[in-house]
Design a protein around this motif. Structure first.
Motif, PDB file in Angstrom:
ATOM      1  N   TYR A  75     -58.808  22.434   2.177  1.00 48.11           N
ATOM      2  CA  TYR A  75     -59.532  22.040   3.377  1.00 48.11           C
ATOM      3  C   TYR A  75     -60.254  23.310   3.754  1.00 48.11           C
ATOM      4  N   PHE A 242     -49.839  24.876  16.852  1.00 50.89           N
ATOM      5  CA  PHE A 242     -50.605  23.656  16.564  1.00 50.89           C
ATOM      6  C   PHE A 242     -50.076  22.904  15.329  1.00 50.89           C
ATOM      7  N   TYR A 246     -50.161  18.947  15.694  1.00 47.29           N
ATOM      8  CA  TYR A 246     -51.053  18.120  14.874  1.00 47.29           C
ATOM      9  C   TYR A 246     -50.921  18.321  13.376  1.00 47.29           C
ATOM     10  N   SER A 287     -52.424  10.668  14.824  1.00 49.97           N
ATOM     11  CA  SER A 287     -51.953  11.955  15.336  1.00 49.97           C
ATOM     12  C   SER A 287     -51.390  11.866  16.747  1.00 49.97           C
ATOM     13  N   PHE A 317     -61.314  14.593  11.185  1.00 48.16           N
ATOM     14  CA  PHE A 317     -61.693  15.938  11.610  1.00 48.16           C
ATOM     15  C   PHE A 317     -61.951  16.835  10.416  1.00 48.16           C
ATOM     16  N   ASP A 349     -53.786  11.279  22.824  1.00 42.79           N
ATOM     17  CA  ASP A 349     -54.246  11.897  21.567  1.00 42.79           C
ATOM     18  C   ASP A 349     -53.696  13.319  21.496  1.00 42.79           C
ATOM     19  N   ASP A 350     -53.755  13.891  20.290  1.00 42.83           N
ATOM     20  CA  ASP A 350     -53.161  15.220  20.135  1.00 42.83           C
ATOM     21  C   ASP A 350     -54.039  16.323  20.693  1.00 42.83           C
ATOM     22  N   SER A 351     -55.365  16.180  20.557  1.00 39.08           N
ATOM     23  CA  SER A 351     -56.232  17.266  21.013  1.00 39.08           C
ATOM     24  C   SER A 351     -57.639  16.753  21.278  1.00 39.08           C
ATOM     25  N   VAL A 352     -58.363  17.507  22.100  1.00 43.62           N
ATOM     26  CA  VAL A 352     -59.791  17.269  22.272  1.00 43.62           C
ATOM     27  C   VAL A 352     -60.469  18.554  21.811  1.00 43.62           C
ATOM     28  N   VAL A 353     -61.327  18.417  20.813  1.00 42.64           N
ATOM     29  CA  VAL A 353     -61.975  19.601  20.273  1.00 42.64           C
ATOM     30  C   VAL A 353     -63.454  19.569  20.651  1.00 42.64           C
ATOM     31  N   ARG A 354     -64.236  18.789  19.919  1.00 38.87           N
ATOM     32  CA  ARG A 354     -65.641  18.621  20.307  1.00 38.87           C
ATOM     33  C   ARG A 354     -65.797  17.476  21.303  1.00 38.87           C
ATOM     34  N   GLY A 355     -64.795  16.629  21.378  1.00 39.92           N
ATOM     35  CA  GLY A 355     -64.873  15.463  22.241  1.00 39.92           C
ATOM     36  C   GLY A 355     -65.405  14.238  21.520  1.00 39.92           C
ATOM     37  N   THR A 356     -65.729  14.362  20.242  1.00 35.93           N
ATOM     38  CA  THR A 356     -66.277  13.227  19.481  1.00 35.93           C
ATOM     39  C   THR A 356     -65.334  12.033  19.517  1.00 35.93           C
ATOM     40  N   THR A 357     -64.081  12.267  19.169  1.00 35.46           N
ATOM     41  CA  THR A 357     -63.124  11.172  19.080  1.00 35.46           C
ATOM     42  C   THR A 357     -62.944  10.496  20.439  1.00 35.46           C
ATOM     43  N   VAL A 390     -57.132  26.926  10.525  1.00 40.99           N
ATOM     44  CA  VAL A 390     -57.433  25.579  11.005  1.00 40.99           C
ATOM     45  C   VAL A 390     -58.914  25.587  11.348  1.00 40.99           C
ATOM     46  N   ASP A 391     -59.619  24.565  10.910  1.00 40.82           N
ATOM     47  CA  ASP A 391     -61.071  24.596  10.987  1.00 40.82           C
ATOM     48  C   ASP A 391     -61.588  24.127  12.337  1.00 40.82           C
TER      49      ASP A 391
HETATM   50  P1  5GP Z   1     -62.781  15.944  18.440  1.00 37.29           P
HETATM   51  O1  5GP Z   1     -63.123  14.564  18.068  1.00 37.29           O
HETATM   52  O2  5GP Z   1     -62.530  16.133  19.912  1.00 37.29           O
HETATM   53  O3  5GP Z   1     -63.760  16.944  17.915  1.00 37.29           O
HETATM   54  O4  5GP Z   1     -61.427  16.321  17.678  1.00 37.29           O
HETATM   55  C1  5GP Z   1     -60.202  15.857  18.112  1.00 37.29           C
HETATM   56  C2  5GP Z   1     -59.571  14.966  17.100  1.00 37.29           C
HETATM   57  O5  5GP Z   1     -59.567  15.638  15.843  1.00 37.29           O
HETATM   58  C3  5GP Z   1     -58.144  14.625  17.408  1.00 37.29           C
HETATM   59  O6  5GP Z   1     -58.003  13.235  17.314  1.00 37.29           O
HETATM   60  C4  5GP Z   1     -57.325  15.302  16.315  1.00 37.29           C
HETATM   61  O7  5GP Z   1     -56.333  14.414  15.877  1.00 37.29           O
HETATM   62  C5  5GP Z   1     -58.297  15.580  15.239  1.00 37.29           C
HETATM   63  N1  5GP Z   1     -58.121  16.814  14.484  1.00 37.29           N
HETATM   64  C6  5GP Z   1     -58.071  16.802  13.138  1.00 37.29           C
HETATM   65  N2  5GP Z   1     -58.010  18.009  12.621  1.00 37.29           N
HETATM   66  C7  5GP Z   1     -58.023  18.846  13.612  1.00 37.29           C
HETATM   67  C8  5GP Z   1     -58.004  20.245  13.633  1.00 37.29           C
HETATM   68  O8  5GP Z   1     -57.950  20.940  12.630  1.00 37.29           O
HETATM   69  N3  5GP Z   1     -58.028  20.786  14.842  1.00 37.29           N
HETATM   70  C9  5GP Z   1     -58.058  20.013  15.945  1.00 37.29           C
HETATM   71  N4  5GP Z   1     -57.990  20.603  17.121  1.00 37.29           N
HETATM   72  N5  5GP Z   1     -58.093  18.687  15.941  1.00 37.29           N
HETATM   73  C10 5GP Z   1     -58.099  18.093  14.798  1.00 37.29           C
END
Ligand code: 5GP
Ligand code: SF4
Ligand code: MG
Length: 465
Positions: A75, A242, A246, A287, A317, A349-357, A390-391
């Protein structure tokens, strides 16, 4: 990434293929196996795509004979972004004094650019764009008398996160960086031994989980048994928190704790910290599932599968481009309309990164006629990039880098949005007193910006801590 190795059993590469299959969640772009057999020498196969599509045919497995083999699922977190080149697929193999070695690396080397520049100036010829290849060149240049000592030499120059599984003609070697950022475990399989990123991959080959490799430890395994060394200056461990939230699989054991139970405990903490009246608790699968179960158990609000996951899609992701990720959410998740209509729904959900999901899911849930949508997130806001394997994207792309919790709620247009507190997360992983700010028990840099290893390459490129 995921790493796996086996020594002392017939057809070791078959075990490695199974182990890598169980670690597929740690990397889905590509995979590779290197084996050694006294007659055939080192053999290697590296392929794009899933383990099950590449390393199951007899035709390919026959090319990987021997009682010693290692493997890697990739990855990309360093080197070329976008589609992985086959030259970037591990394990890397190099022939040098004393027969050479192959290595598989999980983590990220934070001073790789500087090392690569130096090595190239001194004549090393790099085959890949990967940070991990530095380790092989440093080993080749070392003046030590045997390969494990050359590896110690090499790794003392490397900064950052590394869990490495390596092999020579006779030895299986495992090492964790002094902070132990990424996991690595030891297993016993028949008369032989296995090394794995996670315990779930020991289960699949019927190996017994012996113990974790300790932070800063190197194990050298031969037919005589397991030798342990501590080649680095001792530091207080900082395992990646993390992994609990996740990255690892819920059926793995980390630090003596079941990942599933930790995630359920995170859900319980969330329900205590940020309760809300609602009709249903739904996970964003997969997740968010254990945390949603915990939230439901704690709050008494019924758990329901309001979103159905297409089992034929991988982790979205981890797909490297934005475009694929955007589509990914819809390809992967669909709302269970009959269940959602007219309901006040808590989504976990486990995390919000970009907010896409979260953005897509909210749209889908409202489309299906939900009355209210409340997000509960099993990690604190991700406000900083990870430089240890972790990317996470650049800081600008992280929602929490520029917005407060309330601004994120506004941006996502949901009725409420709450993240677990950092102390709540620490309690859930078993630290009853929460985070020790003087000497944090884990790496949590993506949430706090407290980087346990200075990200030297990033700072050279202008990153501000
Ligand atoms: P977003 O859609 O906010 O950018 O990312 C959040 C979603 O990505 C979560 O549903 C989480 O399960 C998933 N996710 C998968 N891989 C990663 C990872 O490497 N880092 C993070 N923070 N979220 C991840
Ligand atoms: Fe893990 Fe975050 Fe630390 Fe990266 S920055 S190692 S994801 S806790
Ligand atoms: Mg998810």
């Amino acid at each position: 990434c995921g790493v796996f190795g086996v020594v002392g059993v017939a057809d070791a590469s078959n075990f490695v293929a199974l182990g890598l299959h169980a670690l597929q969640h740690r990397g889905q772009e590509a995979g590779g196996i290197v084996s050694y057999d006294p007659t055939d020498g080192f053999q290697s196969a590296r392929r794009f795509g899933y383990v099950r599509d590449n390393f199951t045919s007899q035709k390919i497995m026959e090319t990987l004979p021997g009682e010693l083999a290692i493997g890697h699922v990739r990855y990309s977190t360093s080197g070329n972004k976008g589609p992985t080149a086959i030259r970037d697929v591990q394990p890397f193999f190099g022939e040098f004094a004393m027969g050479g070695a192959a290595i598989a690396h999980n983590g990220n080397i934070t001073n790789a650019n500087a090392l690569r520049r130096e090595l190239i100036e001194r004549g090393s010829i790099f085959q890949s764009s990967s940070d991990s290849e530095c380790i092989i060149h440093l080993m080749a240049r070392s003046l030590q008398r045997n390969i494990p000592e050359r590896m110690e030499d090499a790794l003392r120059r490397v900064e950052g996160a590394f869990s490495v599984v390596a092999m020579t003609r006779t030895k299986l070697i495992g090492v964790r960086d002094p902070l132990g950022v990424r996991p690595l475990v030891l297993g016993k399989v028949g008369d032989g031994w296995a090394l794995s990123s996670e315990t779930c991959a020991l289960d699949i080959i019927g190996a017994d989980f012996v113990r974790e490799i300790e932070p800063g430890e190197m194990v050298v395994i031969t037919d005589k048994g397991v030798e342990s060394h501590f080649p680095f200056r001792r530091l207080e461990p900082r395992f990646c928190i993390f992994e609990h939230v996740y990255f690892s699989r819920p059926d793995s054991i980390l630090g003596g704790r079941s990942v599933y139970e930790t995630r359920e405990a995170i859900g319980r903490e969330l329900a205590k910290e940020s309760p809300v009246e609602a009709d249903l608790v739904c996970p964003v699968p997969d997740s968010g599932t254990p945390a949603a179960i915990g939230f439901s158990l704690q709050s008494g609000i019924p758990y329901a599968m309001g979103i159905i996951r297409n089992q034929y899609m991988g982790r979205t992701f981890i797909e490297p481009t934005e475009q694929i990720r955007n589509m990914g959410v819809r390809l992967k998740l669909n709302v269970n309309r009959a269940l959602i209509k007219g309901k006040r729904v808590i989504l976990v959900d486990d995390s919000v990164v970009r907010g896409t999901t979260s953005r897509k899911i909210k749209e889908m849930i409202l489309d299906a006629g939900a009355k209210e949508v409340h997000f509960r997130i099993a990690s604190p806001p991700t406000a900083w990039p990870c430089f240890y394997g972790v990317d996470t994207p650049q800081r600008e792309k992280l929602l929490a880098a520029t917005m407060s919790e309330e601004e994120m709620r506004d941006h996502l247009q949901v009725d409420s949005l709450k993240f677990i507190s950092i102390d709540g997360l620490y309690r859930a992983v078993g630290e009853t007193e929460g985070r020790n700010d003087e000497c944090p028990q884990y790496c949590d840099a993506c949430f706090t910006g407290d980087y346990p290893v200075r990200p030297a390459d990033q700072i050279d490129k202008g990153f501000e801590m």
